[in-house]
Design an enzyme around this catalytic site. Structure first.
Site, PDB file in Angstrom:
ATOM      1  N   ASP A 250      -2.759   2.508  -6.041  1.00 22.07           N
ATOM      2  CA  ASP A 250      -1.756   2.567  -4.979  1.00 22.07           C
ATOM      3  C   ASP A 250      -1.694   1.334  -4.090  1.00 22.07           C
ATOM      4  OD1 ASP A 250      -4.218   2.977  -3.849  1.00 22.07           O
ATOM      5  OD2 ASP A 250      -3.612   4.627  -2.563  1.00 22.07           O
ATOM      6  N   GLU A 251      -2.361   0.259  -4.443  1.00 24.38           N
ATOM      7  CA  GLU A 251      -2.240  -0.945  -3.627  1.00 24.38           C
ATOM      8  C   GLU A 251      -2.469  -2.203  -4.456  1.00 24.38           C
ATOM      9  OE1 GLU A 251      -5.210  -1.709  -0.623  1.00 24.38           O
ATOM     10  OE2 GLU A 251      -6.596  -0.276  -1.540  1.00 24.38           O
TER      11      GLU A 251
ATOM     12  N   ASP B 187       0.857  -1.187   0.000  1.00 24.79           N
ATOM     13  CA  ASP B 187       0.000   0.000   0.000  1.00 24.79           C
ATOM     14  C   ASP B 187       0.893   1.238   0.000  1.00 24.79           C
ATOM     15  OD1 ASP B 187      -2.046   1.785   0.183  1.00 24.79           O
ATOM     16  OD2 ASP B 187      -2.786   1.121   2.138  1.00 24.79           O
TER      17      ASP B 187
END
Length: 349
Positions: A103-104, A8
């Site tokens: 983003d993850e 993350d």
């Protein structure tokens, strides 16, 4: 026993902007729409969060809480380019990468022989490469399944790493708040609380039959999750389960005809997205947000009906009457989708 990593990126959009402009470091920074455009925050850095700011907060409210807030517009092409660069880093370690957003992502490194097949060492190396190649920090969780890996990645944020080895699962899960479990939202959390359940060990006192009676099919998952069990695999290729288009308007839409005109525009965008994903719609819904930010939604399922723009207009008319024809700041069209093999009637233009 699988070895799963959840990566993350820390406050991704804002961190990208800080990296590009170091003068922002140490100041409250948020990314989102300006209050003139009645926008909301997409994300903010940790300094801004100390003021109580968070994603999806109306910009006007954020400015009241943090008058010295630095608000930057969303630069999606820039964020996508960096996200793609990070994905290439993941793929050098394993082909089993399941992105959840820009983003993850989940990574299954069960069969990766590098670093002595240690998922923790692999996660450390991935974080180092992200930092060296992009200048960004990322947090990671390592565990035998997706449920625990995602929970673990939040424990030492930002720029942290936490591992839950198999032998520690029962100890870790025992006192874990049930709100941390995948799929437990506010409604489920309140229902569990009314049953006297706030921690996983309390949920473990219920057998599977009782949970299914209370929560339907989700009861099966709850039974497993509160024991630290999760059978979901890391899916390298995943089609979206839902598609949505929505628009926030600079001025409230007070007239019915003005709303209908916007539904026509949104519908054309929806059709393009459905065609791009080569899927067909099953469940249709329409949502609106009022001036006071209340969100109302109305949906319908019809297996044998040919869907069209007119159907969304009918749904909107029903919803419009229910809100007593009050002004609207946002309209959204939503569908749940399936593969082309599903015997569904496609949307018609």
């Amino acid at each position: 026993m699988r070895k799963i990593i959840h990566i993350d990126l820390d406050y991704f959009y804002a961190q990208v902007e800080e990296k590009e402009n170091p003068t922002l470091v140490g100041k409250p920074v948020a990314i989102g729409g300006s209050d003139k455009n009645r926008g909301v925050l997409a994300t903010c850095n940790y300094i801004a969060r100390r003021y109580g700011l968070h994603s999806a907060m109306p910009t006007s409210q954020a400015r009241k809480k943090c008058p010295n807030l630095i608000l930057l517009p969303v630069d999606m092409p820039k964020y996508k380019a960096i996200s793609q660069q990070i994905k290439h880093i993941f793929l050098r370690f394993t082909p089993l990468v399941e992105p959840l957003s820009l983003d993850e992502a989940y990574l299954d490194v069960s069969n990766v022989q590098d670093h002595d097949n240690s998922a923790t060492l692999i996660a450390q190396q991935i974080r180092q490469e992200i930092r060296s190649q992009t200048g960004l920090t990322a947090s990671a969780g390592v565990a035998p399944n997706k449920l625990l890996a995602k929970i673990a990645s939040d424990i030492n944020k930002p720029d942290g790493l936490y591992t839950i080895p198999p032998q520690n699962i029962q100890t870790f899960i025992h006192d874990l708040p049930v709100k941390k479990l995948f799929g437990v939202g506010k409604v489920t959390q309140e229902k569990l609380k009314s049953m006297g359940i706030e921690l996983c060990w309390q949920l473990q006192q219920y057998d599977k039959t009782a949970l299914v009676q209370q929560f339907g099919k989700f009861g099966h998952d709850l039974y497993d999750y509160c024991r630290g069990q999760d059978k979901r695999e890391v899916m390298a290729k995943r089609l979206p389960k839902s598609i949505a288009v929505e628009q926030t308007y600079p001025q409230d839409l007070a007239a019915f005809d003005a709303c209908i005109a916007q539904i026509s525009v949104l519908y054309q965008k929806l059709i393009l997205r459905i065609n791009t994903n080569q899927q067909q719609a099953k469940i249709h819904g329409i949502g609106i947000k009022l001036t006071d930010f209340q969100f109302k939604k109305y949906s319908i399922t019809r297996q044998s009906t040919q869907y069209s723009q007119d159907l969304f207009i009918v749904l909107f008319k029903t919803l419009y009457d229910r809100i007593n024809k009050r002004p609207i700041r946002l309209i959204g069209l939503y569908v749940r989708v399936g593969s082309n093999e599903d015997k569904q009637i496609p949307l018609l233009i």
